[in-house]
Design a protein around this motif. Structure first.
Motif, short mmCIF file in Angstrom:
data_model
loop_
_atom_site.label_atom_id
_atom_site.label_comp_id
_atom_site.label_asym_id
_atom_site.label_seq_id
_atom_site.Cartn_x
_atom_site.Cartn_y
_atom_site.Cartn_z
N VAL A 142 0.84 -1.21 0.00
CA VAL A 142 0.00 0.00 0.00
C VAL A 142 0.87 1.25 0.00
O VAL A 142 0.66 2.17 -0.82
CB VAL A 142 -0.95 0.00 1.21
CG1 VAL A 142 -1.75 1.31 1.26
CG2 VAL A 142 -1.91 -1.19 1.15
N LEU A 143 1.83 1.30 0.90
CA LEU A 143 2.69 2.48 1.00
C LEU A 143 3.49 2.69 -0.28
O LEU A 143 3.62 3.82 -0.77
CB LEU A 143 3.62 2.35 2.20
CG LEU A 143 4.58 3.52 2.45
CD1 LEU A 143 3.83 4.85 2.59
CD2 LEU A 143 5.43 3.24 3.70
N GLY A 144 4.04 1.62 -0.83
CA GLY A 144 4.80 1.74 -2.07
C GLY A 144 3.94 2.24 -3.22
O GLY A 144 4.37 3.07 -4.03
N GLY A 145 2.72 1.73 -3.30
CA GLY A 145 1.82 2.18 -4.36
C GLY A 145 1.42 3.63 -4.22
O GLY A 145 1.37 4.38 -5.21
N VAL A 146 1.14 4.06 -3.00
CA VAL A 146 0.79 5.46 -2.76
C VAL A 146 1.97 6.37 -3.07
O VAL A 146 1.82 7.42 -3.72
CB VAL A 146 0.30 5.66 -1.31
CG1 VAL A 146 0.25 7.15 -0.95
CG2 VAL A 146 -1.07 5.03 -1.12
N ALA A 147 3.16 5.99 -2.61
CA ALA A 147 4.35 6.82 -2.85
C ALA A 147 4.61 6.97 -4.35
O ALA A 147 4.90 8.08 -4.84
CB ALA A 147 5.56 6.20 -2.16
N ALA A 148 4.49 5.88 -5.09
CA ALA A 148 4.72 5.94 -6.54
C ALA A 148 3.66 6.80 -7.22
O ALA A 148 3.97 7.57 -8.14
CB ALA A 148 4.71 4.53 -7.12
N THR A 149 2.43 6.69 -6.76
CA THR A 149 1.34 7.47 -7.35
C THR A 149 1.51 8.96 -7.08
O THR A 149 1.36 9.79 -7.99
CB THR A 149 -0.01 6.99 -6.79
OG1 THR A 149 -0.20 5.62 -7.15
CG2 THR A 149 -1.15 7.83 -7.32
N MET A 150 1.81 9.30 -5.85
CA MET A 150 1.96 10.72 -5.51
C MET A 150 3.13 11.33 -6.27
O MET A 150 3.07 12.49 -6.69
CB MET A 150 2.14 10.88 -4.01
CG MET A 150 0.94 10.46 -3.17
SD MET A 150 -0.58 11.37 -3.53
CE MET A 150 -0.17 12.98 -2.87
N ALA A 151 4.20 10.56 -6.45
CA ALA A 151 5.36 11.07 -7.21
C ALA A 151 5.01 11.29 -8.67
O ALA A 151 5.52 12.21 -9.31
CB ALA A 151 6.53 10.10 -7.08
N ALA A 152 4.12 10.46 -9.21
CA ALA A 152 3.81 10.52 -10.64
C ALA A 152 2.72 11.53 -10.98
O ALA A 152 2.80 12.22 -12.00
CB ALA A 152 3.41 9.14 -11.14
N VAL A 153 1.67 11.59 -10.14
CA VAL A 153 0.52 12.44 -10.50
C VAL A 153 0.22 13.52 -9.46
O VAL A 153 -0.62 14.39 -9.70
CB VAL A 153 -0.75 11.60 -10.76
CG1 VAL A 153 -0.51 10.59 -11.87
CG2 VAL A 153 -1.23 10.90 -9.49
#
Length: 279
Positions: A71-82
């Motif tokens: 969950v944390l990895g997915g959120v971090a990647a998402t926030m960095a991208a969009v």
């Protein structure tokens, strides 16, 4: 949910592929009130969600990762991208499904194994995503230190949040609402996109949307559920009722109503179904 049949677990690369496919299939369907290929809304574009699916897939499917790390990895990647929260609910629902698929176990077994690190990671993910309408809680508030048990925190939030409730009841809404609606739509011969719409409408009609409840209150959430029940009863999805659904979509967006939790459960339903089919 019952989980996967006994046997070897699925490869992380396949889990990532099925997760991306579920996210994209949800975007292709006309889902009243949400962002989708037929209409944007809520100051968000379909492209943001496509990017989010792509960048969050690797951490969501990371080999051997705990639920919280996914969950944390997915959120971090998402926030960095969009730069905005597009998929916290999706990740919270799909991470246990992904871990269960890799382990070839049931979701209940995965949830039973959650530990303090899962709790810290999920709380960190929620703070980073900063979902709208979160408010404050008397116990286990996400602004405070994470509790030792993530399940305790989810149980505290369960009366007001369907995703939290899923952690306590083993994702019962997937088996009670989403997967039966998907099976019925397929049995009726609906194309895949309209099967997805059928799943979304089933959630809207069966469960008060948590995101709407948080942002607009219980009365609005209850009214939305009643509206969805009436609409669903009069629709023939086999006739591709784009005009009627877009009218409802526009009316919801004009009022700022975004049934995001129903969309999250729709993705989770498609993902769970694909995982079962691949097992």
């Amino acid at each position: 949910m019952a989980g996967l049949p006994p046997g070897a677990g699925l490869a992380p690369a396949l889990i990532a592929t099925l997760y991306r496919a579920a996210c994209l299939a949800e975007l292709d369907a006309l889902k009243p009130g949400n962002v989708h290929a037929y209409a944007a809304g809520h100051r968000m574009a379909v492209a943001d969600f496509v990017t989010s699916a792509e960048v969050s897939a690797p951490p969501l499917a990371a080999a051997g990762a705990q639920v919280g790390a996914r969950v944390l990895g997915g959120v971090a990647a998402t926030m960095a991208a969009v730069g905005q929260n597009t998929n916290l609910g999706i990740l919270l629902l799909c991470a246990p499904l992904a871990r269960a698929a890799e382990r070839a176990s049931g979701v209940a077994a995965v949830l039973a194994d959650l530990d303090g690190q899962d709790s810290r990671d999920v709380f960190a993910a929620i703070r980073r995503a900063n979902p709208g309408g979160l408010g404050q809680a008397a116990r286990h508030d996400v602004a405070a230190d994470a509790p030792p048990s993530l399940l305790d925190a989810m149980a505290e939030a369960a009366p007001r949040d369907a995703i939290a409730r899923a952690y306590g009841d083993g994702f019962a809404d997937l088996d009670a609402v989403g997967l039966p609606a998907l099976a019925a739509a397929r049995a009726a011969g609906l194309p895949p996109t309209w099967c997805t719409t059928a799943v979304h409408l089933a959630y809207l009609a069966a469960v008060e949307d948590s995101h709407v409840r948080r942002k607009h209150g219980p009365a609005v959430a209850a009214a939305l559920r009643a509206e969805a029940q009436t609409l669903r009863a009069g629709l023939d999805l086999g006739a591709a009722p784009v005009e009627a659904l877009l009218a409802f979509d526009g009316a919801l967006k004009a009022r700022g109503i975004n049934p995001g939790t129903s969309a999250d459960f729709t993705v989770a339903t498609l993902f769970a179904d694909a995982l079962r089919a691949a097992a």
